[in-house]
Design a protein around this motif. Structure first.
Motif, PDB file in Angstrom:
ATOM      1  N   MET A   1       0.848  -1.169   0.000  1.00  0.00           N
ATOM      2  CA  MET A   1       0.000   0.000   0.000  1.00  0.00           C
ATOM      3  C   MET A   1       0.897   1.237   0.000  1.00  0.00           C
ATOM      4  SD  MET A   1      -3.015   1.141   2.670  1.00  0.00           S
ATOM      5  CE  MET A   1      -3.643  -0.486   2.831  1.00  0.00           C
ATOM      6  N   ARG A   2       0.513   2.220  -0.737  1.00  0.00           N
ATOM      7  CA  ARG A   2       1.331   3.425  -0.823  1.00  0.00           C
ATOM      8  C   ARG A   2       1.348   4.174   0.497  1.00  0.00           C
ATOM      9  NH1 ARG A   2       0.907   6.782  -6.039  1.00  0.00           N
ATOM     10  NH2 ARG A   2       2.705   7.541  -4.923  1.00  0.00           N
ATOM     11  N   THR A   3       2.458   4.814   0.768  1.00  0.00           N
ATOM     12  CA  THR A   3       2.644   5.521   2.027  1.00  0.00           C
ATOM     13  C   THR A   3       1.650   6.667   2.181  1.00  0.00           C
ATOM     14  OG1 THR A   3       4.986   4.970   1.916  1.00  0.00           O
ATOM     15  CG2 THR A   3       4.350   6.681   3.463  1.00  0.00           C
ATOM     16  N   VAL A   4       1.362   7.372   1.113  1.00  0.00           N
ATOM     17  CA  VAL A   4       0.421   8.493   1.181  1.00  0.00           C
ATOM     18  C   VAL A   4      -0.967   7.989   1.581  1.00  0.00           C
ATOM     19  CG1 VAL A   4      -0.704  10.316  -0.154  1.00  0.00           C
ATOM     20  CG2 VAL A   4       1.718   9.820  -0.513  1.00  0.00           C
ATOM     21  N   LEU A   5      -1.374   6.859   1.032  1.00  0.00           N
ATOM     22  CA  LEU A   5      -2.668   6.282   1.384  1.00  0.00           C
ATOM     23  C   LEU A   5      -2.687   5.844   2.844  1.00  0.00           C
ATOM     24  CD1 LEU A   5      -5.478   5.383   0.528  1.00  0.00           C
ATOM     25  CD2 LEU A   5      -4.475   3.237  -0.243  1.00  0.00           C
ATOM     26  N   ARG A   6      -1.591   5.302   3.320  1.00  0.00           N
ATOM     27  CA  ARG A   6      -1.513   4.900   4.731  1.00  0.00           C
ATOM     28  C   ARG A   6      -1.634   6.106   5.657  1.00  0.00           C
ATOM     29  NH1 ARG A   6       3.011   0.130   5.209  1.00  0.00           N
ATOM     30  NH2 ARG A   6       2.002  -1.252   3.727  1.00  0.00           N
ATOM     31  N   TYR A   7      -0.976   7.194   5.306  1.00  0.00           N
ATOM     32  CA  TYR A   7      -1.099   8.411   6.114  1.00  0.00           C
ATOM     33  C   TYR A   7      -2.531   8.954   6.067  1.00  0.00           C
ATOM     34  CZ  TYR A   7       3.824   9.047   7.274  1.00  0.00           C
ATOM     35  OH  TYR A   7       5.078   8.901   7.806  1.00  0.00           O
ATOM     36  N   ALA A   8      -3.151   8.909   4.902  1.00  0.00           N
ATOM     37  CA  ALA A   8      -4.533   9.393   4.784  1.00  0.00           C
ATOM     38  C   ALA A   8      -5.472   8.560   5.645  1.00  0.00           C
ATOM     39  CB  ALA A   8      -4.972   9.350   3.323  1.00  0.00           C
ATOM     40  N   ARG A  78       3.004   5.166  13.826  1.00  0.00           N
ATOM     41  CA  ARG A  78       3.238   3.779  13.390  1.00  0.00           C
ATOM     42  C   ARG A  78       3.536   3.703  11.904  1.00  0.00           C
ATOM     43  NH1 ARG A  78      -0.009  -1.127  15.593  1.00  0.00           N
ATOM     44  NH2 ARG A  78       1.108  -1.793  13.750  1.00  0.00           N
ATOM     45  N   VAL A  79       2.807   4.465  11.099  1.00  0.00           N
ATOM     46  CA  VAL A  79       3.059   4.472   9.653  1.00  0.00           C
ATOM     47  C   VAL A  79       4.466   4.995   9.376  1.00  0.00           C
ATOM     48  CG1 VAL A  79       2.389   5.579   7.472  1.00  0.00           C
ATOM     49  CG2 VAL A  79       0.639   4.637   8.981  1.00  0.00           C
ATOM     50  N   TYR A  80       4.843   6.068  10.080  1.00  0.00           N
ATOM     51  CA  TYR A  80       6.200   6.606   9.911  1.00  0.00           C
ATOM     52  C   TYR A  80       7.254   5.569  10.298  1.00  0.00           C
ATOM     53  CZ  TYR A  80      10.414   9.285  10.625  1.00  0.00           C
ATOM     54  OH  TYR A  80      11.708   9.722  10.572  1.00  0.00           O
ATOM     55  N   ALA A  81       7.038   4.887  11.408  1.00  0.00           N
ATOM     56  CA  ALA A  81       8.004   3.890  11.864  1.00  0.00           C
ATOM     57  C   ALA A  81       8.120   2.745  10.859  1.00  0.00           C
ATOM     58  CB  ALA A  81       7.600   3.353  13.230  1.00  0.00           C
ATOM     59  N   GLN A  82       6.999   2.284  10.334  1.00  0.00           N
ATOM     60  CA  GLN A  82       7.047   1.204   9.342  1.00  0.00           C
ATOM     61  C   GLN A  82       7.744   1.665   8.066  1.00  0.00           C
ATOM     62  OE1 GLN A  82       3.004   0.000   8.859  1.00  0.00           O
ATOM     63  NE2 GLN A  82       2.991  -1.248  10.719  1.00  0.00           N
ATOM     64  N   HIS A  83       7.446   2.881   7.636  1.00  0.00           N
ATOM     65  CA  HIS A  83       8.071   3.407   6.427  1.00  0.00           C
ATOM     66  C   HIS A  83       9.577   3.576   6.632  1.00  0.00           C
ATOM     67  CE1 HIS A  83       8.476   5.596   2.696  1.00  0.00           C
ATOM     68  NE2 HIS A  83       9.045   6.602   3.349  1.00  0.00           N
ATOM     69  N   HIS A  84       9.953   4.102   7.783  1.00  0.00           N
ATOM     70  CA  HIS A  84      11.375   4.297   8.083  1.00  0.00           C
ATOM     71  C   HIS A  84      12.094   2.947   8.176  1.00  0.00           C
ATOM     72  CE1 HIS A  84      14.883   6.395   9.484  1.00  0.00           C
ATOM     73  NE2 HIS A  84      14.957   5.590  10.552  1.00  0.00           N
ATOM     74  N   GLU A  85      11.430   1.943   8.749  1.00  0.00           N
ATOM     75  CA  GLU A  85      12.025   0.606   8.853  1.00  0.00           C
ATOM     76  C   GLU A  85      12.228  -0.004   7.467  1.00  0.00           C
ATOM     77  OE1 GLU A  85      10.377  -3.636  10.295  1.00  0.00           O
ATOM     78  OE2 GLU A  85      10.272  -2.033  11.783  1.00  0.00           O
ATOM     79  N   GLN A  86      11.258   0.181   6.570  1.00  0.00           N
ATOM     80  CA  GLN A  86      11.392  -0.340   5.220  1.00  0.00           C
ATOM     81  C   GLN A  86      12.531   0.359   4.476  1.00  0.00           C
ATOM     82  OE1 GLN A  86       7.581   0.220   3.427  1.00  0.00           O
ATOM     83  NE2 GLN A  86       6.683  -1.612   4.345  1.00  0.00           N
ATOM     84  N   GLN A  87      12.664   1.660   4.696  1.00  0.00           N
ATOM     85  CA  GLN A  87      13.723   2.413   4.014  1.00  0.00           C
ATOM     86  C   GLN A  87      15.114   1.956   4.497  1.00  0.00           C
ATOM     87  OE1 GLN A  87      12.692   3.627   1.452  1.00  0.00           O
ATOM     88  NE2 GLN A  87      12.123   5.768   1.643  1.00  0.00           N
ATOM     89  N   THR A  88      15.263   1.754   5.796  1.00  0.00           N
ATOM     90  CA  THR A  88      16.570   1.377   6.325  1.00  0.00           C
ATOM     91  C   THR A  88      16.905  -0.072   6.002  1.00  0.00           C
ATOM     92  OG1 THR A  88      15.618   0.898   8.491  1.00  0.00           O
ATOM     93  CG2 THR A  88      16.568   3.084   8.170  1.00  0.00           C
ATOM     94  N   SER A  89      15.906  -0.961   6.029  1.00  0.00           N
ATOM     95  CA  SER A  89      16.197  -2.363   5.712  1.00  0.00           C
ATOM     96  C   SER A  89      16.449  -2.538   4.222  1.00  0.00           C
ATOM     97  CB  SER A  89      15.051  -3.268   6.177  1.00  0.00           C
ATOM     98  OG  SER A  89      13.894  -3.025   5.423  1.00  0.00           O
TER      99      SER A  89
END
Length: 92
Positions: A1-8, A78-89
């Motif tokens: 799912m796109r990050t923008v949609l998750r934030y929305a 939580r969305v930010y943390a998941q997105h940041h985790e995906q970016q770093t991994s």
């Protein structure tokens, strides 16, 4: 799912409750409705009675916003943390 949609979706509870509350405040003044929260008089837009809409918006949405805003903040974190985790991994 796109990050923008998750934030929305994370912001939806706060936006819905506060938006409905503000829309009810506007409609109450714009359509010259009478009464207060305990004795709200029927208010019509054409042939449609919006008393229920106003009652929910002016009472329940104010109360629910105290729960919805912290919930939305927590979901955004939580969305930010998941997105940041995906970016770093993905970079490793």
């Amino acid at each position: 799912m796109r990050t923008v949609l998750r934030y929305a979706l994370a912001l939806a509870p706060a936006l819905v409750t506060i938006g409905w509350w503000q829309l009810a405040l506007w409609a109450y003044g714009h359509y010259n409705c009478q009464g207060n929260l305990k004795s709200l008089q029927p208010c019509y837009i054409g042939a449609v009675n919006i008393q229920l809409f106003l009652g929910i918006g002016l009472f329940w949405c104010q109360l629910l916003s105290w729960l919805a805003v912290p919930l939305s903040a927590w979901l955004c974190i939580r969305v930010y943390a998941q997105h940041h985790e995906q970016q770093t991994s993905g970079a490793a």
